[in-house]
Design a protein around this motif. Structure first.
Motif, short mmCIF file in Angstrom:
data_model
loop_
_atom_site.label_atom_id
_atom_site.label_comp_id
_atom_site.label_asym_id
_atom_site.label_seq_id
_atom_site.Cartn_x
_atom_site.Cartn_y
_atom_site.Cartn_z
N LEU A 114 0.87 -1.11 -0.14
CA LEU A 114 -0.10 -0.17 -0.01
C LEU A 114 0.84 1.20 -0.07
O LEU A 114 1.70 1.34 1.01
CB LEU A 114 -0.86 -0.08 1.26
CG LEU A 114 -1.66 -1.13 1.42
CD1 LEU A 114 -2.68 -1.17 2.75
CD2 LEU A 114 -2.94 -1.32 0.18
N LEU A 115 0.76 2.21 -0.86
CA LEU A 115 1.32 3.26 -0.96
C LEU A 115 0.58 4.61 -0.88
O LEU A 115 1.18 5.70 -0.73
CB LEU A 115 2.03 3.35 -2.41
CG LEU A 115 2.86 2.22 -2.85
CD1 LEU A 115 3.51 2.29 -4.08
CD2 LEU A 115 4.05 2.05 -1.91
N TYR A 116 -0.83 4.50 -0.73
CA TYR A 116 -1.59 5.55 -0.61
C TYR A 116 -2.42 5.22 0.81
O TYR A 116 -3.65 6.00 0.72
CB TYR A 116 -2.44 5.95 -1.74
CG TYR A 116 -1.69 6.38 -3.00
CD1 TYR A 116 -1.49 7.68 -3.20
CD2 TYR A 116 -1.11 5.64 -4.03
CE1 TYR A 116 -0.77 8.39 -4.06
CE2 TYR A 116 -0.49 6.13 -4.90
CZ TYR A 116 -0.18 7.53 -5.32
OH TYR A 116 0.46 7.99 -6.19
N SER A 117 -2.17 4.66 1.57
CA SER A 117 -3.13 4.26 2.70
C SER A 117 -2.60 4.40 4.04
O SER A 117 -2.39 3.48 4.68
CB SER A 117 -3.79 2.92 2.56
OG SER A 117 -4.32 3.06 1.31
N PRO A 118 -1.69 5.50 4.59
CA PRO A 118 -1.99 6.73 3.69
C PRO A 118 -0.70 7.20 2.79
O PRO A 118 -0.04 6.31 2.66
CB PRO A 118 -1.77 7.85 4.94
CG PRO A 118 -0.96 7.18 5.97
CD PRO A 118 -1.52 5.70 5.88
N SER A 134 -1.99 -5.18 7.75
CA SER A 134 -1.11 -4.44 8.72
C SER A 134 -2.00 -3.87 9.69
O SER A 134 -3.23 -3.42 9.60
CB SER A 134 -0.11 -3.65 8.10
OG SER A 134 0.71 -4.30 7.09
N ASP A 135 -1.30 -3.82 10.90
CA ASP A 135 -1.96 -2.95 12.01
C ASP A 135 -2.33 -1.60 11.73
O ASP A 135 -1.38 -0.98 11.24
CB ASP A 135 -1.34 -3.24 13.17
CG ASP A 135 -1.30 -4.77 13.74
OD1 ASP A 135 -2.00 -5.52 13.49
OD2 ASP A 135 -0.08 -5.13 14.54
N GLY A 136 -3.34 -1.09 12.18
CA GLY A 136 -3.80 0.33 12.11
C GLY A 136 -4.04 0.70 10.69
O GLY A 136 -4.13 1.81 10.30
N ARG A 139 -9.13 0.92 6.48
CA ARG A 139 -9.92 0.12 5.15
C ARG A 139 -10.58 1.05 4.25
O ARG A 139 -10.51 0.80 3.04
CB ARG A 139 -10.51 -1.03 5.68
CG ARG A 139 -9.78 -2.33 6.55
CD ARG A 139 -10.86 -3.14 6.89
NE ARG A 139 -9.94 -4.07 7.85
CZ ARG A 139 -10.45 -5.17 8.51
NH1 ARG A 139 -11.82 -5.29 8.45
NH2 ARG A 139 -9.76 -5.95 9.13
N GLY A 140 -10.87 2.14 4.69
CA GLY A 140 -11.79 3.10 3.84
C GLY A 140 -10.53 3.35 2.73
O GLY A 140 -10.89 3.83 1.67
N LEU A 141 -9.42 3.76 3.47
CA LEU A 141 -8.37 4.40 2.61
C LEU A 141 -7.79 3.35 1.68
O LEU A 141 -7.67 3.70 0.40
CB LEU A 141 -7.28 4.89 3.37
CG LEU A 141 -7.36 6.33 3.99
CD1 LEU A 141 -6.03 6.68 5.01
CD2 LEU A 141 -7.70 7.29 3.10
N VAL A 142 -7.72 2.19 2.02
CA VAL A 142 -7.25 1.04 1.07
C VAL A 142 -8.12 0.84 0.00
O VAL A 142 -7.95 0.66 -1.20
CB VAL A 142 -7.26 -0.19 2.00
CG1 VAL A 142 -6.79 -1.34 1.06
CG2 VAL A 142 -5.88 -0.18 3.04
#
Length: 862
Positions: A114-118, A134-136, A139-142
């Motif tokens: 993941l590169l944009y979550s955040p 991964s912890d924390g 999922r909305g950003l994913v």
């Protein structure tokens, strides 16, 4: 020589019929012993040109980029896709797939970096990225990243957020590549005559090893697909799951072919039995023709099994064709026997059989020879399965001919003579209706034939060569639904590769170069992530840039395609491909470039690009760079998937369309562009098959014309005979064009089939017409007599084939349906041309000379 053969035939078949039949049974047992070795083949090798340079290039890329085959499972759960329950099921599904033999890795939405979550900064690239599990992780950003990121858009998550894909990557089979490469090198040298005795032996050894290895690999692929389906079945109660991939298509096509061979082979035989019972209503004329057909098919199946000829999608219908061609010969023999018995009730059984053989030998021999000429066009196709199909039909026709003139006469010699009556058969009256129509509506016949010819020529201009695998299956089948789900929701199904070489005038870049100027910013990508946390995404690298990347100090090997100039070229082409409606997911170095620019604030220097490529962790490098860059070859690869269901997709022109834009609009040199993938290989195969079938039709008709001249000993009669033959073939091809049925690897052979069927009718009718004219000396009377004799045989044959092959319309395999309908259509066209148009042309041209009463009047006037 002819007398010797006749005496041998009389001694074996007529005088010792039981011995003849026992020898045939012995041959059948030997053939049956080879049936356990019978194999079907739907591999890519069976659908490509034998000496295709694009095939060699495809295998080279396959090895260079380690881009093995894959199976994909689409999962549309009943519950929320991002819920804990569904993610646990998804983890179980991925883990179960990873345990299957031959699966090298599994990629799912759970594992991708993941590169944009955040959103991360470029300096964070060196760290191991987070994943959905991964912890924390938000999922909305994913979900937003999967929807909008250029990396995962149209690949991981469907637009409605409910369907995901799990990709099981298969191990690259290096042994297969080594064997096929050595085999191809030796085969090419053998065709040039350059192999010595030792190399010839090695060539034979490698060919045998490769064939055995390919057979074992196909069995492993089939078992792997079955294992994947077993895994999928465990989760079927929790949502909608489909399996896709080339390996699955291959396995399912073999299953469909095998099913059609068994189910519809039996069904066609049952239909033949029923129709023969209705037509002849005598056991001997049911059992003997059926036995002849079955023995012919058994002998040929045994032969192809012993020789290890594999039946493919193209040749899978050869058994059905062999049945109908052999049946046609036996029907002509039976009709002649019944006619002779009705006319000469005092003849002995041997006299009747001798008359049948003597009367039908010449026309049946020439029908076989001319049909062989039609199928000979397949032998020059350059496609091994098509070549084998041509040889199978050629040998099969000879076998069927021999069986018909041995089994049927020998059987009749052993069978009691019985009753000669037709038992109420009314087909003679029916066939006379064709004669009446030709006699009284001649102008209409010619007008309709001309109209049919014009419509056929127009329809042939609409013919197109195409190959849509999704159209091979009914919409309610799993394979269709799976392909459609991937096609519409996850970026397309048909892979196409575009490889870019470095332009000759471009110098090899230095390891460290000046910062590139003119990079365009991509603010629109950042806007896609308005819901992301507002972090400072534009951190400067500063003087400790190397330290931020884990102390990377070694200069990476230089490559033009990972400089700003090279990446901008790739990006322009990438964006164009994405703009095409028929193109789905596109993957290339441009994706890495877009992401890197975005997280770095909009620009990157060549120095930053070089250091970034060296410092990327494997988890990111394996997704964004390694599959699309070959440093050793100074080459980059753009991978795309075409949307099979797109109405805009024209598989034969999409490559030219992309090449034209790349050269004329983007400035690439033509020699830089190399297309690859199964689309290219199938297109090459279809183009070759089109050339060998359609463009050689003229040569086929010319060869048949020569044989007509030899048979009929009249150029005018040969021309008259060829016209209905050509019309029947053109009507079928034109009908396909008008109906929008494309020429693909199955339907394109219908031209040879139609010519083969039609030419049989013309030969039999004209041979009979000449004999009847010799008796009565009147064209009109000869026509009616011919319709009452040979016309009945043509009618019986047509009805049997049309009804028998209509059974294929119930198949689950669309090509089998087309084959059945087109074969029936070709038989209808051939029968109408032979019983209506051909008699009218004979009445008009009078190719046999003046009628007898006209000759008498002429002599009287003298």
């Amino acid at each position: 020589m002819g007398r010797v053969l006749a005496s041998v035939y009389r001694a074996l078949v007529l005088q010792r019929p039981l011995l003849s039949l026992l020898l045939i049974v012995l041959l059948a047992l030997v053939a049956a012993a080879g049936l356990p070795n019978f194999k079907l083949d739907a591999s890519s090798e069976s659908l490509t040109l034998e000496n295709d340079a694009d095939l060699d290039y495809f295998r080279e890329l396959y090895s260079r980029y380690q881009s093995g085959d894959f199976l994909v499972v689409t999962y549309r759960p009943d519950a929320d896709l991002f819920s804990d329950e569904v993610l646990a099921d998804l983890r179980g599904l991925a883990d179960d797939l990873a345990e299957i033999d031959g699966v090298s890795s599994v990629l799912s939405m759970l594992d991708v970096p993941l590169l944009y979550s955040p959103k991360i900064s470029l300096t964070d690239f060196a760290d191991e990225p987070k994943t959905l599990m991964s912890d924390g992780v938000d999922r909305g950003l994913v979900k937003q990243e999967f929807w909008h990121s250029p990396i995962y858009r149209d690949m991981i998550l469907s637009p409605d957020g409910r369907t995901t894909a799990v990709m099981a990557n298969l191990s690259v089979d290096q042994r297969y590549l080594e064997l096929v490469k050595e085999r191809d090198i030796l085969r090419a040298a053998d065709k040039r005559g350059e192999l010595d005795a030792a190399e010839q032996a090695r060539y034979a050894q490698v060919s045998a090893e490769f064939l055995a290895y390919r057979t074992a690999a196909a069995a492993r692929d089939k078992a792997r697909v079955a294992a994947v389906r077993q895994v999928v079945a465990k989760y079927s109660d929790r949502g909608e799951l489909f399996v896709g991939g080339v390996t699955m298509i291959t396995a399912d096509m073999i299953d469909f072919i095998r099913s059609d061979l068994v189910v519809f082979g039996v069904a066609i035989v049952l239909f033949i039995i029923g129709l023969l019972a209705v037509i002849f209503r005598q056991w001997r004329f049911i059992i003997l023709p059926l036995t002849t057909c079955v023995l012919s098919a058994l002998l040929m199946l045994g032969l192809v099994s012993w020789l290890d000829w594999r039946l493919t999608v193209i040749s899978s219908n050869f058994v059905a064709l062999l049945l109908i061609t052999t049946l046609a010969i036996t029907i002509h023999l039976v009709v002649r026997f019944r006619e002779s018995y009705g006319e000469h009730r005092n003849w002995t059984k041997q006299q009747l059989v001798v008359d049948m053989v003597h009367y039908m030998l010449r026309p049946c021999l020439f029908t076989v020879l001319t049909t062989v000429v039609a199928f000979a066009s397949l032998v020059v196709s350059g496609i091994r399965p098509v070549i084998d199909f041509g040889w199978m039909m050629t040998i099969g026709l000879v076998v069927g001919f021999c069986m018909a003139f041995v089994v049927l006469p020998a059987g009749l010699m052993l069978w009691p003579l019985g009753d000669p009556k037709d038992n109420g058969d009314q087909s003679k009256a029916f066939t006379q209706r064709f004669a009446y129509f030709a006699e009284h509506h001649g102008s209409l016949v010619l007008g309709l034939s001309l109209l049919a010819a014009l419509a056929s020529f127009y329809g042939m201009t609409l013919l197109k060569v195409d190959n849509r695998f999704i159209d091979y299956f009914h919409k309610d089948t799993e394979i269709y639904q799976g392909m459609e789900a991937i096609d519409r929701r996850l970026g397309g199904t048909m892979p196409l590769e575009l490889v870019l070489d470095m332009a000759p005038e471009v110098a090899r870049p230095s390891p460290v170069v000046a910062a590139s100027a003119g990079d365009e910013f991509e603010d629109d990508l950042a806007a896609d992530f308005e819901t992301a946390a507002e972090d400072d995404f534009g951190d400067d690298f500063g003087d400790d840039f190397g330290d931020d990347f884990g102390g990377a100090s070694e200069q990476p090997e230089s490559v033009y395609w990972f400089t700003g100039a090279g990446l901008r070229e790739v990006e322009q082409l990438h964006d164009y491909l994405e703009s095409l409606p028929e193109v789905g997911k596109v993957q290339s170095l441009a994706v890495a470039y877009k992401v890197a620019k975005d997280v770095n604030g909009g620009s990157l220097s060549d120095f930053e690009l070089a250091i970034m490529r060296q410092a990327l962790p494997d988890s990111i490098n394996n997704v964004l760079v390694k599959p699309y860059l070959s440093v050793a070859e100074q080459q980059t690869r753009i991978s795309m998937r075409l949307v099979e269901t797109s109405p805009e997709l024209d598989r034969m022109s999409i490559v030219d369309k992309i090449r034209e834009h790349a050269v004329n609009e983007l400035g690439f040199a033509p020699e830089q562009l190399h297309f690859s993938g199964m689309l290219i290989l199938y297109n090459n195969m279809l183009n070759s098959l089109f050339d060998s079938q359609i463009t050689t039709l003229g040569a086929v008709f010319l060869a048949i014309m020569v044989m007509f001249v030899i048979l009929f000993r009249s150029l005018l009669l040969a021309v008259v005979a060829i016209v209905p033959n050509m019309l029947a073939a053109f009507m079928v091809l034109g009908g396909m064009g008008l109906a929008g049925i494309p020429l693909d690897m199955m339907t394109i052979t219908i031209a040879a089939i139609t010519v083969g069927i039609a030419v049989d009718h013309e030969i039999h009718y004209i041979t009979c017409f000449k004999r009847e004219f010799k008796v009565c000396g009147n064209y009109l009377e000869a026509m009616h007599r011919s319709h009452g004799t040979i016309g009945r045989a043509l009618y019986y044959t047509a009805i049997t084939i049309i009804v028998g092959f209509s059974v294929l319309s119930l198949s689950e395999f669309i090509p089998s349906i087309y084959f059945g309908l087109l074969t029936g259509g070709s038989m209808i066209a051939a029968t109408l041309a032979s019983l209506v148009l051909l008699p009218k042309l004979l009445l008009i041209t009078k190719p046999l000379g003046a009628e007898r009463n006209q000759e008498m009047k002429a002599n009287a006037s003298l």
